[in-house]
Write a protein that holds these residues in place. Structure first.
Motif, PDB file in Angstrom:
ATOM      1  N   ASN A   1      -4.787   4.417  -6.318  1.00 11.68           N
ATOM      2  CA  ASN A   1      -6.092   3.745  -6.354  1.00 11.68           C
ATOM      3  C   ASN A   1      -5.968   2.236  -6.167  1.00 11.68           C
ATOM      4  N   GLY A   2      -5.059   1.825  -5.284  1.00 16.16           N
ATOM      5  CA  GLY A   2      -4.936   0.410  -4.941  1.00 16.16           C
ATOM      6  C   GLY A   2      -4.202  -0.440  -5.955  1.00 16.16           C
ATOM      7  N   GLN A   3      -3.587   0.185  -6.979  1.00 16.27           N
ATOM      8  CA  GLN A   3      -2.896  -0.588  -8.004  1.00 16.27           C
ATOM      9  C   GLN A   3      -1.524   0.004  -8.303  1.00 16.27           C
TER      10      GLN A   3
ATOM     11  N   ASN B   1       0.953 -12.294 -13.271  1.00 20.91           N
ATOM     12  CA  ASN B   1       0.273 -12.174 -11.978  1.00 20.91           C
ATOM     13  C   ASN B   1       0.294 -13.520 -11.278  1.00 20.91           C
TER      14      ASN B   1
ATOM     15  N   GLU C   1      -0.877  -8.166  -4.102  1.00 22.57           N
ATOM     16  CA  GLU C   1      -0.637  -9.136  -5.167  1.00 22.57           C
ATOM     17  C   GLU C   1       0.874  -9.300  -5.359  1.00 22.57           C
TER      18      GLU C   1
ATOM     19  N   SER D   1      -2.731  -5.304  -8.162  1.00 23.50           N
ATOM     20  CA  SER D   1      -3.313  -4.657  -6.983  1.00 23.50           C
ATOM     21  C   SER D   1      -2.439  -4.844  -5.753  1.00 23.50           C
ATOM     22  N   ILE D   2      -2.727  -4.033  -4.731  1.00 20.71           N
ATOM     23  CA  ILE D   2      -2.052  -4.147  -3.438  1.00 20.71           C
ATOM     24  C   ILE D   2      -2.183  -5.588  -2.932  1.00 20.71           C
TER      25      ILE D   2
ATOM     26  N   GLU E   1       0.815  -1.218   0.000  1.00 18.57           N
ATOM     27  CA  GLU E   1       0.000   0.000   0.000  1.00 18.57           C
ATOM     28  C   GLU E   1       0.848   1.267   0.000  1.00 18.57           C
TER      29      GLU E   1
ATOM     30  N   LYS F   1      -2.819  -5.250 -17.634  1.00 13.77           N
ATOM     31  CA  LYS F   1      -3.549  -5.214 -16.367  1.00 13.77           C
ATOM     32  C   LYS F   1      -2.617  -4.695 -15.281  1.00 13.77           C
TER      33      LYS F   1
ATOM     34  N   VAL G   1       1.969   3.275  -6.271  1.00 15.96           N
ATOM     35  CA  VAL G   1       0.594   2.790  -6.099  1.00 15.96           C
ATOM     36  C   VAL G   1      -0.372   3.966  -6.088  1.00 15.96           C
TER      37      VAL G   1
END
Length: 143
Positions: free
Chosen positions: A48-50, A124, A100, A97-98, A41, A94, A46
């Motif tokens: 918006n969570g990505q 991923n 991941e 996300s946090i 985070e 893609k 990062v």
């Protein structure tokens, strides 16, 4: 030779916190390197969570640096400083996300006189390709 994976990569790459975008060296050979990176985070890339595109590109470049750094480590030498010479054909399908964990695989195409040409693929947790590209990195003249 050190046993893989290596999770303390601090002496293998020149980047320091908060700019480190790789967590571990999973695989190393003369022509390949694989790293992993868990998105947190508080990562500077990062939003918006990505993890945003610049973070993915930096992850790719640091994985290349990890290859060079580990090769120097095996020779008993300090990791050199380098920089991105060029980036081509970057495709981001893609954003991760946090929390991941991504896996970055680098294939070394050519390496001559401190210039390394590579193909990079970022996967991923489901082994789905989320980004790819070509990159040229150059070792800085430390002399």
């Amino acid at each position: 030779m050190s046993k893989l994976p290596i999770t303390d990569i601090s002496n293998l790459i020149p980047q320091k916190s908060p700019f480190v975008m790789v967590n571990s060296l999973e695989h190393f050979s003369e022509t390949e390197v694989v790293s992993t990176f868990t998105i947190t985070e508080d990562n500077i890339f990062v939003e918006n969570g990505q993890l945003q595109e610049p973070g993915l590109v930096e992850n790719m470049a640091q994985t290349v640096a990890l290859h060079t750094g580990y090769a120097y480590f095996l020779k008993g030498e300090d990791a050199p400083t380098g920089y991105i010479g060029s980036i081509k054909k970057i495709a981001v399908k893609k954003l991760p996300s946090i929390k991941e964990t991504i896996t970055t695989k680098v294939s070394i195409l050519h390496e001559i006189m401190g210039v390394t040409m590579v193909n990079v693929t970022v996967l991923n947790v489901d082994q789905e390709e989320i980004a790819s590209g070509e990159m040229k990195t150059v070792i800085a003249d430390n002399g």
